[in-house]
Scaffold this active site. Structure first.
Site, PDB file in Angstrom:
ATOM      1  N   VAL A   8       8.044  53.122 -74.173  1.00  0.00           N
ATOM      2  CA  VAL A   8       8.472  51.793 -75.336  1.00  0.00           C
ATOM      3  C   VAL A   8       8.213  50.400 -74.943  1.00  0.00           C
ATOM      4  O   VAL A   8       8.871  49.919 -73.870  1.00  0.00           O
ATOM      5  CB  VAL A   8       9.515  52.321 -75.986  1.00  0.00           C
ATOM      6  N   SER A   9       7.910  49.777 -75.821  1.00  0.00           N
ATOM      7  CA  SER A   9       8.166  48.178 -76.391  1.00  0.00           C
ATOM      8  C   SER A   9       9.423  47.547 -76.804  1.00  0.00           C
ATOM      9  O   SER A   9       9.064  48.497 -77.906  1.00  0.00           O
ATOM     10  CB  SER A   9       6.593  47.531 -76.083  1.00  0.00           C
ATOM     11  N   THR A  10      10.318  46.303 -77.156  1.00  0.00           N
ATOM     12  CA  THR A  10      10.987  46.555 -77.913  1.00  0.00           C
ATOM     13  C   THR A  10      10.699  46.375 -79.152  1.00  0.00           C
ATOM     14  O   THR A  10      10.978  47.032 -80.085  1.00  0.00           O
ATOM     15  CB  THR A  10      11.661  45.241 -77.848  1.00  0.00           C
ATOM     16  N   GLN A  13       9.491  49.723 -80.770  1.00  0.00           N
ATOM     17  CA  GLN A  13      10.892  50.365 -81.112  1.00  0.00           C
ATOM     18  C   GLN A  13      11.574  50.389 -82.600  1.00  0.00           C
ATOM     19  O   GLN A  13      11.822  51.006 -82.533  1.00  0.00           O
ATOM     20  CB  GLN A  13      11.387  50.174 -80.255  1.00  0.00           C
TER      21      GLN A  13
END
Length: 502
Positions: A8-10, A13
């Site tokens: 997951v990337s920020t 997310q």
């Protein structure tokens, strides 16, 4: 052994709500086994293959440790179709089963087609997200808002208003740095001296570091934001996200966009324009003016140039009939010297004395300097050069608009011949070139006048420092500082010297 891969990337997310825990929970259900190894990439973009957990998974697959790979969705493996196919091919070549939670994947022509379509859609979606975010940032900037905290020394970032505001304590340090660099003083010499001075005073950097490095001071002196000029959308950072995963030679450099794409933002000024310009002039000459000290210190080191061969002249110690003599010479006898010099030599004491007496004559007339400065300041006659420059800018704008209008008329198919269009465009181009040349000449004149006025200001500052110290109390370093404050360069000819001021 069953492998679970989650990423997951920020950004994702926040947008989609798929936390790592959610992904892992769904993958465990799909695996339906206690014997699992979890490979997790936190805050990693799906644009690049070089991810820590993914690399470990690929290695373990090659080593034959994995029999099955479970992943939430193909776009967790990668956001690029080509990369998805590379990873999938690596896994399946080893006879390892690949399973996704959100979709069924089968190794059939139809399954491969559907899988490729999903990958292409994921890549398209990523590109659209990036484009929308870039467009949104540009629009926010055009509204005069600062996109993020750029951590500029001397300023703070106000999140509520999205503006840059002055940090008064740091702004005072910024003013001190510019004063130490551009005004005569007996505290420091050059950029290195300023860095040491700030470090010794215990002044922290923007990041809270205790040590100031010369490059930090140099970047601060070069930052135009201190004159109230702050631009966004200036730098193109496309492709730089993956630099940390690439070798030094493969990294994508940051590129400056064309000036017309820059977005100016209102920003409070800390330094006036004249002081900033003078600092840039000094920075260009800093290597000469504040060179590493030799065994013997010379009053005019870094300022002298031969008037004939254009070589810089340096001080050296030599002997003449058994006596030690100090001279300035333009001879370059080191390996790789482009120009050996014409052999000009001049006695150090003689030149130092001549230049210092000239400077003293200037410094001993403070009333005339002050009066000239006041007259420049009180002059309230119209600035005709400024008016003419504004007019020329307006005329050039009209010419460009006329050219654009002609092209539009031609494209609309109106009854205008191509020959007429060509002739009109040629005339407009010639007019623009003529106006641009006039504008360039006026800009040069205005710059010269501004520099002349600022030169008087520098001389006034030098006079104030000179009289505050008193001639008898001036040290060798004080004299060097005074000379460097008003003298840009000294040209030595066979029968004369010429002193160029700022």
């Amino acid at each position: 052994m069953i492998a679970i891969y989650a990423r997951v990337s920020t950004e994702e997310q926040a947008k989609k709500g798929f936390s790592l825990e959610d992904q892992l929970k769904e993958c465990r259900k799909k695996a339906n086994s206690e014997e699992v190894i979890e490979y997790v990439d936190r805050g990693m973009s799906g644009e690049f293959l070089d991810r820590h957990a993914l690399t470990k998974l690929r290695n373990d697959v090659r080593e034959g440790l994995i029999t099955k790979v479970v992943c939430l969705d193909p776009d967790r493996l990668s956001r690029k179709l080509m990369n998805q196919l590379i990873i999938t091919d690596e896994i399946e070549k080893r006879g390892v089963e690949l399973v996704f939670v959100t979709s069924e994947y089968t190794k059939t022509p139809e399954g491969n087609l559907f899988y490729s379509m999903r990958g292409a859609i994921a890549e398209f979606e990523k590109a659209k997200i990036n484009e929308r975010m870039s467009r949104g940032r540009r629009e926010k900037a055009r509204q005069g808002k600062v996109l993020r905290n750029f951590q500029i020394y001397g300023y703070d970032y106000d999140k509520e208003t999205s503006r840059i505001i002055i940090n008064q304590e740091e702004a005072n340090v910024v003013k001190l740095i510019f004063d130490l660099f551009t005004k005569p003083n007996d505290l420091v010499e050059g950029i290195n001296g300023i860095a040491k001075y700030l470090t010794n005073k215990g002044i922290p950097t923007k990041r809270g570091a205790k040590i100031w490095h010369r490059q930090v001071v140099r970047q601060l002196l070069m930052n135009q934001v201190y004159t109230g000029k702050f631009f966004q959308n200036r730098w193109n950072t496309e492709g730089m996200l993956g630099n940390k995963y690439k070798s030094k030679d493969e990294r994508v450099p940051m590129k400056e966009r064309p000036k017309e794409e820059w977005i100016p933002i209102d920003c409070p000024a800390i330094i006036d324009e004249e002081t900033f310009k003078h600092a840039q002039t000094l920075l260009e000459q800093s290597r000469r003016r504040w060179a590493k000290k030799s065994k013997n210190d010379y009053l005019l080191s870094g300022l002298i140039r031969c008037g004939d061969c254009n070589n810089t002249m340096v001080g050296i110690k030599t002997t003449n009939w058994g006596q030690t003599v100090y001279i300035y010479t333009d001879v370059k006898n080191y390996a790789g010297a482009k120009h050996p010099g014409c052999g000009r030599r001049i006695n150090v004491s003689k030149l130092d004395q001549e230049v210092w007496e000239t400077i003293l004559n200037w410094l001993n007339a403070p009333e005339e300097i002050a009066a000239a400065t006041e007259r420049d300041g009180e002059e309230d006659t119209p600035d005709f050069d400024e008016i003419e420059i504004e007019r020329l800018h307006s005329e050039i704008g009209k010419v460009k608009a006329g050219r654009k209008k002609l092209l539009n008329l031609f494209s609309e198919g109106l009854d205008i011949s191509e020959e007429e269009i060509r002739e009109s465009l040629k005339e407009l181009k010639e007019k623009e070139e003529r106006l641009s040349k006039q504008l360039e000449e006026l800009e040069k004149v205005r710059k010269k006048n501004d520099q002349h006025i600022y030169g008087k200001k520098l001389l006034q500052e030098a006079a104030e420092f000179y009289f505050s110290k008193g001639q008898q109390n001036l040290t060798f370093e004080d004299k060097k500082s005074l000379i460097r404050h008003v003298v840009k360069e000294i040209r030595v000819y066979e029968d004369r010297i010429k002193i160029y001021t700022f």
